[in-house]
Design a protein around this motif. Structure first.
Motif, mmCIF file in Angstrom:
data_model
loop_
_atom_site.group_PDB
_atom_site.id
_atom_site.type_symbol
_atom_site.label_atom_id
_atom_site.label_comp_id
_atom_site.label_asym_id
_atom_site.label_seq_id
_atom_site.Cartn_x
_atom_site.Cartn_y
_atom_site.Cartn_z
ATOM 1 N N ARG A 116 0.839 -1.204 0.000
ATOM 2 C CA ARG A 116 0.000 0.000 0.000
ATOM 3 C C ARG A 116 0.870 1.249 0.000
ATOM 4 N N VAL A 117 0.320 2.295 -0.583
ATOM 5 C CA VAL A 117 0.977 3.603 -0.559
ATOM 6 C C VAL A 117 1.300 3.968 0.890
ATOM 7 N N GLY A 118 2.505 4.465 1.109
ATOM 8 C CA GLY A 118 2.943 4.875 2.438
ATOM 9 C C GLY A 118 3.778 3.843 3.160
ATOM 10 N N GLU A 119 3.767 2.610 2.670
ATOM 11 C CA GLU A 119 4.573 1.566 3.303
ATOM 12 C C GLU A 119 6.014 1.650 2.822
ATOM 13 N N THR A 120 6.933 1.214 3.681
ATOM 14 C CA THR A 120 8.349 1.175 3.345
ATOM 15 C C THR A 120 8.741 -0.269 3.094
ATOM 16 N N VAL A 121 9.462 -0.491 2.002
ATOM 17 C CA VAL A 121 9.949 -1.825 1.674
ATOM 18 C C VAL A 121 11.474 -1.790 1.562
ATOM 19 N N THR A 122 12.087 -2.928 1.812
ATOM 20 C CA THR A 122 13.544 -3.049 1.728
ATOM 21 C C THR A 122 13.891 -4.213 0.821
ATOM 22 N N ALA A 123 14.677 -3.923 -0.216
ATOM 23 C CA ALA A 123 15.150 -4.951 -1.139
ATOM 24 C C ALA A 123 16.549 -5.379 -0.703
ATOM 25 N N LYS A 124 16.721 -6.686 -0.522
ATOM 26 C CA LYS A 124 18.019 -7.248 -0.146
ATOM 27 C C LYS A 124 18.500 -8.143 -1.281
ATOM 28 N N ALA A 125 19.682 -7.835 -1.812
ATOM 29 C CA ALA A 125 20.221 -8.583 -2.950
ATOM 30 C C ALA A 125 21.547 -9.224 -2.582
ATOM 31 N N ARG A 126 21.796 -10.394 -3.192
ATOM 32 C CA ARG A 126 23.056 -11.105 -2.959
ATOM 33 C C ARG A 126 23.442 -11.844 -4.248
ATOM 34 N N VAL A 127 24.685 -11.623 -4.692
ATOM 35 C CA VAL A 127 25.207 -12.372 -5.830
ATOM 36 C C VAL A 127 25.353 -13.828 -5.390
ATOM 37 N N GLN A 128 24.705 -14.722 -6.129
ATOM 38 C CA GLN A 128 24.723 -16.151 -5.786
ATOM 39 C C GLN A 128 25.755 -16.938 -6.583
ATOM 40 N N GLU A 129 25.965 -16.517 -7.837
ATOM 41 C CA GLU A 129 26.874 -17.269 -8.699
ATOM 42 C C GLU A 129 27.391 -16.346 -9.793
ATOM 43 N N VAL A 130 28.622 -16.591 -10.210
ATOM 44 C CA VAL A 130 29.232 -15.838 -11.304
ATOM 45 C C VAL A 130 29.894 -16.828 -12.244
ATOM 46 N N LYS A 131 29.588 -16.706 -13.533
ATOM 47 C CA LYS A 131 30.254 -17.485 -14.576
ATOM 48 C C LYS A 131 30.651 -16.516 -15.672
ATOM 49 N N GLY A 132 31.918 -16.157 -15.678
ATOM 50 C CA GLY A 132 32.388 -15.186 -16.661
ATOM 51 C C GLY A 132 31.721 -13.842 -16.444
ATOM 52 N N LYS A 133 30.998 -13.387 -17.447
ATOM 53 C CA LYS A 133 30.324 -12.085 -17.387
ATOM 54 C C LYS A 133 28.882 -12.186 -16.897
ATOM 55 N N ILE A 179 7.557 -9.826 0.603
ATOM 56 C CA ILE A 179 6.466 -9.475 -0.310
ATOM 57 C C ILE A 179 6.831 -9.746 -1.771
ATOM 58 N N PHE A 180 8.114 -10.040 -2.038
ATOM 59 C CA PHE A 180 8.598 -10.249 -3.406
ATOM 60 C C PHE A 180 9.878 -11.065 -3.322
ATOM 61 N N GLN A 181 10.068 -11.960 -4.291
ATOM 62 C CA GLN A 181 11.343 -12.662 -4.390
ATOM 63 C C GLN A 181 11.673 -12.858 -5.857
ATOM 64 N N GLY A 182 12.955 -12.861 -6.148
ATOM 65 C CA GLY A 182 13.339 -13.042 -7.536
ATOM 66 C C GLY A 182 14.783 -13.434 -7.710
ATOM 67 N N MET A 183 15.053 -13.972 -8.890
ATOM 68 C CA MET A 183 16.414 -14.271 -9.319
ATOM 69 C C MET A 183 16.644 -13.450 -10.584
ATOM 70 N N PHE A 184 17.677 -12.615 -10.539
ATOM 71 C CA PHE A 184 18.000 -11.713 -11.626
ATOM 72 C C PHE A 184 19.272 -12.201 -12.309
ATOM 73 N N THR A 185 19.225 -12.324 -13.623
ATOM 74 C CA THR A 185 20.399 -12.696 -14.412
ATOM 75 C C THR A 185 20.964 -11.420 -14.999
ATOM 76 N N CYS A 186 22.158 -11.084 -14.567
ATOM 77 C CA CYS A 186 22.801 -9.828 -14.953
ATOM 78 C C CYS A 186 24.050 -10.123 -15.782
ATOM 79 N N PHE A 187 24.384 -9.185 -16.657
ATOM 80 C CA PHE A 187 25.574 -9.333 -17.482
ATOM 81 C C PHE A 187 26.456 -8.109 -17.301
#
Length: 127
Positions: free
Chosen positions: A79-96, A111-119
């Motif tokens: 809801r509007v007015g609520e504060t959320v905190t995103a916590k991220a951690r690199v789990q694995e690295v293969k090259g780039k 309230i949310f979970q995800g796995m992000f593939t970054c380059f």
């Protein structure tokens, strides 16, 4: 706190970094009325995703990091007015290629979970 990427991000829209170190980050976002999807004050999920994505980017913390893919779940509404905190951690690295897990919490409630593939690119994606 040394942040090497996404330096011009609007903290009102994607959150404010609280911690960046050793492949981890924490971003806090206070939701506002401009994020509302409806008259009841439901925050549009894109803003929650934006905070999670920003946390993933600064966890990698390279000037040329970009998002390639994500697998996410929205677990609870915000809801509007609520504060959320995103916590991220690199789990694995293969090259780039980096896999970054992100959890977004409201207080102690996930309230949310995800796995992000970054380059990490050799040069800016727009060059």
């Amino acid at each position: 706190m040394n942040i090497n990427t996404h330096r011009q991000i609007d903290h009102a829209l994607c959150g404010k970094p609280l911690m960046v170190e050793d492949g981890q980050s924490r971003v806090e976002m206070v939701t506002t009325a401009s994020m509302a999807a409806d008259e009841k004050g439901l925050v549009h999920g894109g803003f929650i995703f934006g905070a999670a994505d920003y946390a993933a980017m600064i966890a990698v913390n390279h000037p040329h990091v970009v998002l390639g893919a994500s697998d996410v779940k929205f677990l609870k509404p915000v809801r509007v007015g609520e504060t959320v905190t995103a916590k991220a951690r690199v789990q694995e690295v293969k090259g780039k290629k980096y896999w970054v897990s992100v959890s977004v919490l409201r207080a102690d409630e996930e309230i949310f979970q995800g796995m992000f593939t970054c380059f990490v690119l050799d040069k800016h994606v727009l060059d």
